[in-house]
Design a protein around this motif. Sequence first.
Motif, short mmCIF file in Angstrom:
data_model
loop_
_atom_site.label_atom_id
_atom_site.label_comp_id
_atom_site.label_asym_id
_atom_site.label_seq_id
_atom_site.Cartn_x
_atom_site.Cartn_y
_atom_site.Cartn_z
N LEU A 288 4.34 -6.15 -17.21
CA LEU A 288 4.63 -6.53 -18.44
C LEU A 288 3.56 -6.96 -19.31
N VAL A 289 3.18 -6.32 -20.48
CA VAL A 289 2.12 -6.55 -21.30
C VAL A 289 2.67 -7.04 -22.66
N PRO A 290 2.38 -8.32 -22.95
CA PRO A 290 2.68 -8.95 -24.30
C PRO A 290 2.66 -8.04 -25.56
N SER A 323 10.89 -2.27 -24.40
CA SER A 323 10.62 -3.67 -24.66
C SER A 323 11.38 -4.43 -23.66
N VAL A 324 10.91 -5.28 -23.12
CA VAL A 324 11.63 -6.55 -22.29
C VAL A 324 11.23 -7.71 -22.81
N GLY A 325 12.03 -8.43 -23.73
CA GLY A 325 11.83 -9.64 -24.49
C GLY A 325 10.76 -9.47 -25.27
N ASN A 326 9.74 -10.26 -25.33
CA ASN A 326 8.52 -10.20 -26.10
C ASN A 326 7.44 -9.48 -25.48
N ASN A 327 7.71 -8.61 -24.32
CA ASN A 327 6.73 -7.92 -23.75
C ASN A 327 6.94 -6.33 -23.84
N TRP A 328 6.10 -5.52 -23.35
CA TRP A 328 6.22 -4.04 -23.38
C TRP A 328 6.22 -3.80 -21.78
N LEU A 329 7.35 -2.83 -21.24
CA LEU A 329 7.31 -2.48 -19.97
C LEU A 329 5.97 -1.34 -19.85
N VAL A 330 5.17 -1.39 -19.15
CA VAL A 330 4.03 -0.44 -19.19
C VAL A 330 4.18 0.43 -17.72
N ASP A 331 4.11 1.79 -18.08
CA ASP A 331 4.17 2.88 -16.84
C ASP A 331 3.03 3.13 -16.43
N GLY A 332 1.77 2.95 -17.28
CA GLY A 332 0.55 3.43 -16.86
C GLY A 332 -0.52 2.93 -17.76
N GLY A 333 -1.58 2.63 -17.28
CA GLY A 333 -2.88 2.42 -17.80
C GLY A 333 -3.22 0.84 -17.40
N ILE A 334 -2.43 0.35 -16.71
CA ILE A 334 -2.80 -1.08 -16.26
C ILE A 334 -2.86 -1.01 -14.70
N ASP A 362 4.74 -17.93 -24.26
CA ASP A 362 6.25 -18.59 -24.14
C ASP A 362 7.16 -17.38 -24.15
N GLU A 363 7.82 -17.17 -23.07
CA GLU A 363 8.67 -15.81 -22.87
C GLU A 363 9.63 -15.74 -24.07
N THR A 364 10.16 -16.81 -24.60
CA THR A 364 11.11 -17.04 -25.62
C THR A 364 10.86 -16.74 -26.79
N THR A 365 9.36 -17.40 -27.23
CA THR A 365 8.98 -17.25 -28.78
C THR A 365 7.91 -16.34 -28.80
N GLY A 366 7.18 -15.87 -27.57
CA GLY A 366 6.04 -15.13 -27.68
C GLY A 366 4.75 -15.95 -28.29
N GLU A 367 4.73 -17.41 -28.39
CA GLU A 367 3.80 -18.11 -28.85
C GLU A 367 2.60 -18.17 -27.74
N VAL A 368 1.37 -18.36 -28.04
CA VAL A 368 0.49 -18.56 -27.29
C VAL A 368 0.14 -20.12 -26.86
N ARG A 369 -0.02 -20.47 -25.63
CA ARG A 369 -0.38 -21.80 -25.12
C ARG A 369 -1.53 -21.78 -24.42
N ARG A 370 -2.38 -22.85 -24.40
CA ARG A 370 -3.53 -22.86 -23.65
C ARG A 370 -3.26 -23.62 -22.36
#
Length: 398
Positions: A288-290, A323-334, A362-370
């Motif tokens: 899962l890639v954001p 898309s899965v939530g705020n992520n992309w389901l990646v089939d190749g390249g990772i 954050d999986e629900t909002t897609g916000e970045v937290r350190r």
Amino acid sequence: MLLTACEGQQRPPGAFPRPEVGVVALHPRSVAITTELPGRTAASLTAEVRPQVNGIVQARVFEEGSEVKKGDPLYQIDLASYRASYDSAVAAHQKAEAAVPSAEAKVERYQGLVKQNAVSKQDFDDARAALAQAKADVASAEANVETARINLAYTKITAPIGGRIDKSSLTPGALVTASQTTALATIRTLDPINVDVTESSTNLLNWRQAVSEGRIKFSGPDVNVKLKLENGAVYSHTGKLSVVESYVSETTGTFALRAQFPNPDRLLLPGMYVRAVIEQGVAESSFLVPQRAVTRNTKGEPTAMLVAPDGKVELRVLSVGRSVGNNWLVDGGIRSGDRVIVQGMQLVRPGQEVGAVEVTIDETTGEVRRRKQGPSQSRMQQSAGGDREPDSNPVVGN
């Protein structure tokens, strides 16, 4: 001098510090594949209450909008004429039964006399016919009694199913007729309640292809369904997929599905607009890639920037599924352990040496937290767009 003190190391005169970016380390995991479909709620059972005999309604014995059980009385029709018809049918039955013993005795007497030629065979045959007629009259009278009893019972209209009953369409004193077109009231069973949705045949083919190729593992016939309500809230109970139609509409290219949900609190009412989230299976060993980390190049291909083990930026083309939530389901390249840049992409270019800082999303909002706050993170925050409090306010992505 200040920059050298912050870095804790000596840099050549005129050298610039390496730009720092926020990265997320990717590892394979099992991902639940779902599809979200719009639909409407519908009662699991619906019954329109109609009279089966003619008459004047004497009373309504239920409270409008209340819950009724199967067999509960709803209306009372004037039963005087039906009581009289029942009594008359009972009397006619008794009269028919009274004629049977006499006919049986006559047949028994003639049976002995006909052997002695004391009576003719014609008289004996007439006696037997009279006995058969008397027994037939008894059977007919019994049927009339049963018909009269049924009509008498129909004067009390009862609930055919259990559920919530709507308002009454008439008041006491109204004349009703058998099987009239206007329903007296409607009863709907709300627990459980159905949710009807439609899905395209194209998505069905794609899902079956993914299952056959092993990219998605089907969980079995008991498919769980979650529900999103009109106000955005998630329904607290989980439903089951109960019906899938076996044909595709020629006009819309879709087929219908039905899920059933428990509704003990009667929160769901028929006709509500909802969104059903149906579990299609599990994609094992997936990445899962954001979504904030994925852009597209001039060819329209999805790409992402990653930090290589040597600390340099690498631009990589991905194979993106759904898309899965705020992520992309990646089939190749990772690959496992790859570090994808999710913050500070506008500050770097492929081949540039950067400093990677681990962040969380954050999986629900897609916000970045350190994950932690330090001098290097503070500089990255300032370069990403202004002074902010380190922990209280998350950095919103592009």
